[in-house]
Structure formats: structure tokens, C-alpha cells
Design a protein around this motif. Structure first.
Motif, short mmCIF file in Angstrom:
data_model
loop_
_atom_site.label_atom_id
_atom_site.label_comp_id
_atom_site.label_asym_id
_atom_site.label_seq_id
_atom_site.Cartn_x
_atom_site.Cartn_y
_atom_site.Cartn_z
N CYS A 1 -1.09 -3.69 -2.97
CA CYS A 1 0.24 -3.25 -3.39
C CYS A 1 0.72 -4.01 -4.63
O CYS A 1 1.82 -3.76 -5.12
CB CYS A 1 1.25 -3.43 -2.26
SG CYS A 1 1.44 -5.14 -1.71
N THR B 1 4.80 -0.13 -1.15
CA THR B 1 4.71 1.06 -1.98
C THR B 1 5.55 2.16 -1.35
O THR B 1 6.07 2.00 -0.24
CB THR B 1 3.25 1.51 -2.15
OG1 THR B 1 2.66 1.66 -0.85
CG2 THR B 1 2.46 0.47 -2.93
N ASN C 1 6.68 -1.28 -5.45
CA ASN C 1 5.87 -1.46 -6.64
C ASN C 1 5.11 -0.17 -6.98
O ASN C 1 4.90 0.68 -6.12
CB ASN C 1 4.88 -2.61 -6.42
CG ASN C 1 4.21 -3.06 -7.70
OD1 ASN C 1 4.79 -2.96 -8.78
ND2 ASN C 1 2.99 -3.55 -7.61
N ARG C 2 4.73 -0.07 -8.26
CA ARG C 2 3.97 1.09 -8.74
C ARG C 2 4.72 2.40 -8.51
O ARG C 2 4.15 3.40 -8.09
CB ARG C 2 2.59 1.13 -8.08
CG ARG C 2 1.75 -0.10 -8.40
CD ARG C 2 0.47 -0.13 -7.62
NE ARG C 2 -0.31 -1.32 -7.95
CZ ARG C 2 -1.37 -1.72 -7.28
NH1 ARG C 2 -1.79 -1.02 -6.25
NH2 ARG C 2 -2.02 -2.81 -7.63
N TYR C 3 6.00 2.33 -8.79
CA TYR C 3 6.87 3.50 -8.58
C TYR C 3 6.73 4.48 -9.74
O TYR C 3 6.65 4.09 -10.90
CB TYR C 3 8.32 3.04 -8.45
CG TYR C 3 9.30 4.17 -8.20
CD1 TYR C 3 9.51 4.62 -6.90
CD2 TYR C 3 9.99 4.75 -9.25
CE1 TYR C 3 10.42 5.65 -6.67
CE2 TYR C 3 10.90 5.78 -9.02
CZ TYR C 3 11.10 6.22 -7.74
OH TYR C 3 11.99 7.23 -7.51
N THR C 4 6.73 5.76 -9.45
CA THR C 4 6.73 6.81 -10.46
C THR C 4 7.84 7.81 -10.12
O THR C 4 8.20 7.96 -8.95
CB THR C 4 5.38 7.55 -10.53
OG1 THR C 4 5.09 8.12 -9.23
CG2 THR C 4 4.26 6.59 -10.89
N MET D 1 4.98 1.88 -12.25
CA MET D 1 3.54 1.88 -12.50
C MET D 1 3.29 1.58 -13.97
O MET D 1 3.97 2.11 -14.84
CB MET D 1 2.94 3.23 -12.13
CG MET D 1 1.49 3.41 -12.55
SD MET D 1 0.37 2.27 -11.71
CE MET D 1 0.23 3.10 -10.11
N ASN E 1 0.49 1.62 -17.05
CA ASN E 1 -0.82 2.15 -17.45
C ASN E 1 -1.82 1.05 -17.71
O ASN E 1 -3.03 1.23 -17.52
CB ASN E 1 -0.67 3.01 -18.71
CG ASN E 1 0.12 4.29 -18.45
OD1 ASN E 1 0.13 4.80 -17.33
ND2 ASN E 1 0.79 4.79 -19.47
N TRP F 1 -2.43 -1.38 -16.02
CA TRP F 1 -3.08 -1.85 -14.79
C TRP F 1 -4.43 -1.20 -14.56
O TRP F 1 -5.16 -1.58 -13.67
CB TRP F 1 -2.16 -1.62 -13.60
CG TRP F 1 -1.03 -2.60 -13.56
CD1 TRP F 1 -0.88 -3.70 -14.35
CD2 TRP F 1 0.10 -2.58 -12.69
NE1 TRP F 1 0.28 -4.35 -14.03
CE2 TRP F 1 0.90 -3.69 -13.02
CE3 TRP F 1 0.52 -1.73 -11.68
CZ2 TRP F 1 2.09 -3.97 -12.37
CZ3 TRP F 1 1.70 -2.00 -11.03
CH2 TRP F 1 2.48 -3.11 -11.37
N ASP F 2 -4.76 -0.20 -15.38
CA ASP F 2 -6.10 0.36 -15.29
C ASP F 2 -7.13 -0.63 -15.81
O ASP F 2 -8.32 -0.49 -15.55
CB ASP F 2 -6.19 1.66 -16.11
CG ASP F 2 -5.34 2.77 -15.49
OD1 ASP F 2 -5.10 2.70 -14.28
OD2 ASP F 2 -4.92 3.68 -16.23
#
Length: 388
Positions: A143, A284, A319-322, A340, A342, A344-345
Motif C-alpha cells: 500500500c 487503499t 494512498n494511490r488515489y485516483t 497515484m 506515475n 512509481w512505475d
């Protein structure tokens, strides 16, 4: 002293916004005036108005536009933001990495302008309250809890706080970033630390924690990490955890101890939740993660919390909300939302720590927790009307 008038020209709106938000929420809001530009037509308007500046900071694309408009570049009064893809372009150029912690960026910029950077009020405010313990916990894996914990530790350190990052995960995921650093004094055995904690509990003898604490340059603060093996962490119980936290607080060396903990060792989790001044639950937006978090909270809420209100010191981060998650029914109301990213890819954790947009969100979170956050809405609106 008059503020430094700085022009920031980058074809990267999130980057410009991150810098502007940081400046507005720090003490440097009165020492630094930034006109930010992300479009060439805005630069044209700036030229027509004939405004003066003390320093210009540009990336490659906007540097070409600046020269195309025949705007002046005074030697010693401009900086080139390098992303590594474009080499030096002028004899008098000063090139600095574009992607690095914002406080370090500002320090370099203002040094070029002959000024110094002052730390934020957050460090002074925390220092007045003694050593606090922030518990980072989660009922689910993958998460982003450890990334958030490390980012908070680093951000607080950059704001002037004395910070210790304490990792008590069963499997220390921060080791991917920090494994190149070694303990000083030769005490690399976590088993030895557990033994010292037992002695402390049995006869009250003071223990020397110094050899177990190292400087984590990637986080700009001190760090102490748990065992390298699961069996070592399984030997650590709730009393050991409480003794360790108490001993660290007793050092009076830190304003904040950020404890990175997971839910795999229930005894450690219960000790952290009892001892922490604040608890940040990372989850999440998916139903399963929220259900597990709710069950853990329901269980821990029945435990003795040393007279403190468990619910009162718990906050929740999604976290990592869209935006597409808005339509989902949320079982737990979030106190904070982190988007989120990008970047983090990327598998490079250092790059993730330095993401400007993420730094901006972590800074906002730190001010909401420990400082008097200032709204930057009006400031940003003004910049959009003029420079953007």
C-alpha cells in the motif's frame, strides 16, 4: 531585506506547482517571490511588462524559448535545471539537477542569489513538545506505507526537525534503499540489541543505543532498523518494543520518532499503537483493504491504551488515489488522500522519494499533523493569472 525575485521557467506544471506550494507553506514565503512560467506565450507577456528579477531558473526547453525572445541572461544570475539529457550550453552556466528535494533546490538557488534558506516553523513547534512517536501502520501489504514513512521522516528532517526513522517490519522493505549503509561501532547484530533491552527491563541498567543508530543520508535523518531475519523479529515482544521506544525517547536527541511497522507481528503492533502519540493508518480505496483495516481497528480498540483514546490518535491515509475511485463506497473516511504517482512505475526508490508532486503532498500532510499549514490557493491563483 527585500525578497529575492526569482523567475522559474519550466515546461512541467506539476514541478512548478510543487515548488510554489512548498515556498508558500514555509518561512521563505516572505523571503522569496517566484514568478513561474510553463508556457512560452506567458514568457512573452513577462518580457512586454519589462519586470525585473534577481535570478532566473530554467529547464532546457524554456531556456531555448527565453533566448528566442531575446530575454537577458546575466552571468552569475541564472541557473540551468538539468535532467541529464542536455549538456552545458553556455560558458557562464550553472547546472543543477532538476529532480532533488525542494529544500535543497531552494538552498542552491538562494545561495546563487546571495541569500540563505531558513528552516520552517515545523521543527521549532515539534521541539517544544518533546520527543513524539508517530506510528505508521497498515493492515494490508503493497500500500506504500514504507515509502510514506520514509518520506515523512525526510520531510520533517528537511523542515528542521531532529528525526529518527525506526523500522520494525517483519521484513524490512526499506533495506532496498538503505542497505548500503552499515552500523557504526561494529554492533550489527539485532540479537544483541534484544539482549540489551531484556537487561534494561530486568534491572533498569541503561543501554547504549548509539552503536545501533546510523545516519541515513537518503532520508536526511538518523535511522535504526530491525533484524535482517524474520526469526530475530519474532523474538521481539511488546515489552521489548515499549522498552526500545522509551529508551529512544529518553535520549532527548529527537523531536520525532517515525516507527514503520506492519501487522504481521501482533505484539509489536499493539505496543506501537499503545506508545505512539499519533497513528497513521495507510490503506487503499479497495473494499478488501478497508475491511481488513476496520477489523484491525475494531480489535485494537478493545485493548488497553495506557489511558489514551485509540480512535482520537488514529488518522487514515488513502494512498494511490485516483479520481475514478470517487464512485466507490468508502467504508473508512480518509483524513488524508495521497494521489497515484506515475513515477512509481520506476523501480528506483530514490527517484520515488524525490518526486516533486509527492513531496508537495507529504509536506501538506506534515503541516496538517504538526504545523500551521497555510493555504496556497490564492497564491497559486495569482501565479496562474500572471505567470502561468
Amino acid at each position: 531585506m527585500d525578497p529575492v525575485r526569482l523567475v522559474l521557467a519550466v515546461q512541467d506544471p506539476p514541478y512548478a506547482e510543487a515548488v510554489l506550494n512548498y515556498v508558500q507553506s514555509s518561512d521563505d514565503a516572505t523571503r522569496l517571490q517566484i514568478a513561474a512560467f510553463t508556457r512560452v506565450d506567458a514568457l512573452q507577456q513577462y518580457k512586454e511588462k519589462g519586470k525585473k528579477h534577481d535570478l532566473v531558473v530554467l529547464d532546457g526547453a524554456m531556456l531555448e524559448a527565453w533566448r528566442g525572445l531575446e530575454l537577458p541572461l546575466i552571468p552569475g544570475r541564472w541557473i540551468y535545471l538539468s535532467d541529464g539529457s542536455i549538456g552545458p550550453v553556455a560558458e557562464h552556466e550553472v547546472a543543477v539537477p532538476k529532480y532533488q528535494p525542494i529544500p535543497e533546490l531552494l538552498s542552491g538557488w538562494l545561495a546563487r542569489a546571495g541569500r540563505s534558506v531558513h528552516s520552517s516553523h515545523t521543527g521549532r513547534e515539534l521541539r517544544s513538545g518533546g520527543t513524539r512517536v508517530l506510528g505508521m501502520v497498515s493492515a494490508i501489504g503493497h500500500c506504500g506505507k514504507t515509502m510514506i514513512a520514509m518520506s515523512i521522516a525526510r520531510q520533517l528532517a528537511e523542515l528542521g526537525c531532529r528525526v529518527l526513522y525506526l523500522n520494525l517490519e517483519m521484513l524490512n522493505s526499506s533495506e532496498q534503499l538503505l542497505s548500503e549503509e552499515r552500523l557504526q561501532g561494529g554492533k550489527s547484530s539485532f540479537s544483541r540489541l534484544l539482549y540489551d533491552l531484556k537487561v534494561l527491563q530486568e534491572n533498569g541498567e541503561e543501554i547504549d543505543l548509539g552503536p545501533y543508530i546510523v545516519r541515513k543520508e537518503a532520508l536526511k535523518c538518523d535511522g535504526l532498523v530491525g533484524g535482517a531475519e524474520v526469526k530475530e523479529m519474532l523474538e521481539m515482544n511488546a515489552d521489548d518494543t515499549a522498552a526500545l521506544l522509551g529508551a529512544l525517547q529518553g535520549l532527548n536527541r529527537y523531536d520525532m520518532i517515525v516507527v514503520d511497522n506492519d501487522g504481521l507481528n501482533q505484539k509489536l503492533l499493539q505496543a506501537v499503537t499503545r506508545h505512539a502519540d499519533e497513528l497513521l493508518w495507510v490503506l487503499t480505496a479497495d473494499h478488501t483493504g478497508q475491511w481488513k483495516t476496520g477489523k484491525w481497528i475494531q480489535h485494537l480498540g478493545t485493548q488497553e491504551m495506557n489511558g489514551t483514546d485509540f480512535a482520537a490518535k488514529s488518522r487514515f491515509i488513502i494512498n494511490r488515489y485516483t479520481p475514478k475511485l470517487d464512485s466507490r463506497k468508502q467504508e473508512i473516511t480518509a483524513d488524508h488522500v495521497l494521489p497515484m504517482m506515475n513515477s512509481w512505475d520506476s523501480s528506483n526508490l530514490l527517484e520515488q522519494l524525490h518526486t516533486p508532486a509527492f513531496q508537495k503532498e507529504i509536506l501538506k500532510l506534515c503541516h496538517e499533523l504538526y504545523g500551521t499549514a497555510q493555504s496556497s490557493g490564492a497564491f497559486m491563483d495569482g501565479m496562474r493569472g500572471g505567470g502561468r
